[in-house]
Design an enzyme around this catalytic site. Structure first.
Site, mmCIF file in Angstrom:
data_model
loop_
_atom_site.group_PDB
_atom_site.id
_atom_site.type_symbol
_atom_site.label_atom_id
_atom_site.label_comp_id
_atom_site.label_asym_id
_atom_site.label_seq_id
_atom_site.Cartn_x
_atom_site.Cartn_y
_atom_site.Cartn_z
ATOM 1 N N LYS A 1 0.832 -1.180 -0.081
ATOM 2 C CA LYS A 1 -0.021 -0.142 -0.139
ATOM 3 C C LYS A 1 0.752 1.324 -0.004
ATOM 4 O O LYS A 1 1.986 1.319 0.230
ATOM 5 C CB LYS A 1 -1.003 -0.036 1.081
ATOM 6 C CG LYS A 1 -2.015 -1.241 1.209
ATOM 7 C CD LYS A 1 -2.728 -1.363 2.550
ATOM 8 C CE LYS A 1 -3.654 -2.430 2.411
ATOM 9 N NZ LYS A 1 -4.658 -2.280 3.579
ATOM 10 N N ARG B 1 -1.145 -14.712 4.071
ATOM 11 C CA ARG B 1 -1.733 -14.177 5.093
ATOM 12 C C ARG B 1 -1.223 -14.107 6.589
ATOM 13 O O ARG B 1 -1.124 -13.384 7.386
ATOM 14 C CB ARG B 1 -3.189 -14.911 5.049
ATOM 15 C CG ARG B 1 -3.930 -14.551 3.772
ATOM 16 C CD ARG B 1 -4.423 -13.237 3.683
ATOM 17 N NE ARG B 1 -5.267 -12.637 4.832
ATOM 18 C CZ ARG B 1 -5.884 -11.573 4.815
ATOM 19 N NH1 ARG B 1 -5.796 -10.665 3.853
ATOM 20 N NH2 ARG B 1 -6.745 -11.097 5.776
ATOM 21 N N THR C 1 -5.153 -7.942 10.180
ATOM 22 C CA THR C 1 -5.584 -6.707 9.639
ATOM 23 C C THR C 1 -5.438 -5.639 10.426
ATOM 24 O O THR C 1 -4.763 -4.564 10.242
ATOM 25 C CB THR C 1 -6.985 -6.662 9.277
ATOM 26 O OG1 THR C 1 -7.621 -7.604 8.168
ATOM 27 C CG2 THR C 1 -7.611 -5.414 8.579
ATOM 28 N N ARG D 1 2.828 -6.843 9.430
ATOM 29 C CA ARG D 1 2.169 -5.992 10.177
ATOM 30 C C ARG D 1 2.642 -5.807 11.596
ATOM 31 O O ARG D 1 2.869 -4.660 12.137
ATOM 32 C CB ARG D 1 0.699 -6.227 10.052
ATOM 33 C CG ARG D 1 0.394 -5.980 8.640
ATOM 34 C CD ARG D 1 -1.320 -6.201 8.390
ATOM 35 N NE ARG D 1 -1.753 -5.803 7.271
ATOM 36 C CZ ARG D 1 -2.881 -6.390 6.680
ATOM 37 N NH1 ARG D 1 -3.482 -7.423 7.354
ATOM 38 N NH2 ARG D 1 -3.302 -5.916 5.417
ATOM 39 N N VAL E 1 -4.545 0.610 12.166
ATOM 40 C CA VAL E 1 -5.113 -0.375 11.084
ATOM 41 C C VAL E 1 -5.506 0.182 9.932
ATOM 42 O O VAL E 1 -5.485 -0.360 8.812
ATOM 43 C CB VAL E 1 -6.597 -0.809 11.688
ATOM 44 C CG1 VAL E 1 -7.446 0.371 11.880
ATOM 45 C CG2 VAL E 1 -7.255 -2.034 10.776
ATOM 46 N N ASN F 1 -1.735 -0.292 7.152
ATOM 47 C CA ASN F 1 -1.309 -1.564 7.629
ATOM 48 C C ASN F 1 -0.381 -2.171 6.542
ATOM 49 O O ASN F 1 -0.196 -3.298 6.237
ATOM 50 C CB ASN F 1 -2.457 -2.574 7.909
ATOM 51 C CG ASN F 1 -3.368 -2.619 7.063
ATOM 52 O OD1 ASN F 1 -3.315 -2.245 5.481
ATOM 53 N ND2 ASN F 1 -4.352 -3.520 7.339
ATOM 54 N N HIS G 1 -1.764 -5.555 1.371
ATOM 55 C CA HIS G 1 -2.914 -6.434 1.158
ATOM 56 C C HIS G 1 -2.537 -7.588 0.865
ATOM 57 O O HIS G 1 -1.597 -7.718 -0.070
ATOM 58 C CB HIS G 1 -3.831 -5.728 0.207
ATOM 59 C CG HIS G 1 -4.901 -6.538 -0.156
ATOM 60 N ND1 HIS G 1 -6.062 -6.707 0.127
ATOM 61 C CD2 HIS G 1 -4.806 -7.433 -1.288
ATOM 62 C CE1 HIS G 1 -6.736 -7.607 -0.355
ATOM 63 N NE2 HIS G 1 -6.165 -8.036 -1.383
#
EC number: 2.7.4.6
Length: 169
Positions: A29, A105, A111, A122, A129, A132, A135
């Site tokens: 991100k 994941r 998340t 993370r 949040v 983070n 994705h």
């Protein structure tokens, strides 16, 4: 050409994306890009043994982001999320390997970074949040949808990893 045929085949027969050929979509991100975490994140997935089959740095359009996050359209944070994701460069990637969706994941973490363990992306690099860093597809089905949304079939590169025999039995 063979890769293109295999990719099209995988879109028609989703079971082709299983085993060591399973693929997932990851996007670093804007906060991860601005904080210069791209290399560290890629390094973690390479060291795990996954193969990078597509990567592009892009400014995602509002239309693309609204399609990508369509499942969240009824959430109160939806518009804010779309605006944020369009606020800077995004690094879109496709990774391939055994159980890559599930493993990615785990490597990414929860998340909410406050619930992420140290050692996860993370857990190591995030506090909020809303910022983070990354994705990751949450299922094989969403991975296939997201890959098709962000990449054309001819942008996915098939290659034989010389380390594969040292990673898989």
């Amino acid at each position: 050409m063979i890769c293109l045929v295999l990719t099209i085949f995988a879109h028609i027969f989703p079971s082709a994306w299983t085993g060591i050929n399973e693929r997932t979509f990851l996007a670093i991100k804007p906060d991860g890009y601005q904080r210069r975490l791209v290399g560290e994140i890629i390094r973690r997935f390479e060291k795990k043994g996954f193969c990078l089959v597509a990567l592009k740095i892009m400014q995602a359009s509002e239309k693309l982001l609204r399609q990508h996050y369509i499942a969240l359209q009824d959430k109160p944070f939806y518009d804010r999320l779309v605006k944020y994701m369009g606020s800077g460069p995004v690094v879109a990637m496709v990774w391939q390997g055994l159980d890559v969706v599930k493993t990615a994941r785990v490597m990414i973490g929860e998340t909410n970074p406050a619930h992420s363990l140290p050692g996860t992306i993370r857990g190591d690099f995030c506090i909020d949040v809303g910022r983070n860093v990354i994705h990751g597809s949450d299922s094989r089905e969403s991975a296939q949808r997201e890959i098709a949304l962000w990449f054309q079939p001819d942008e996915l590169v098939c290659w034989q990893d010389s380390a594969e025999r040292w990673i898989y039995e």
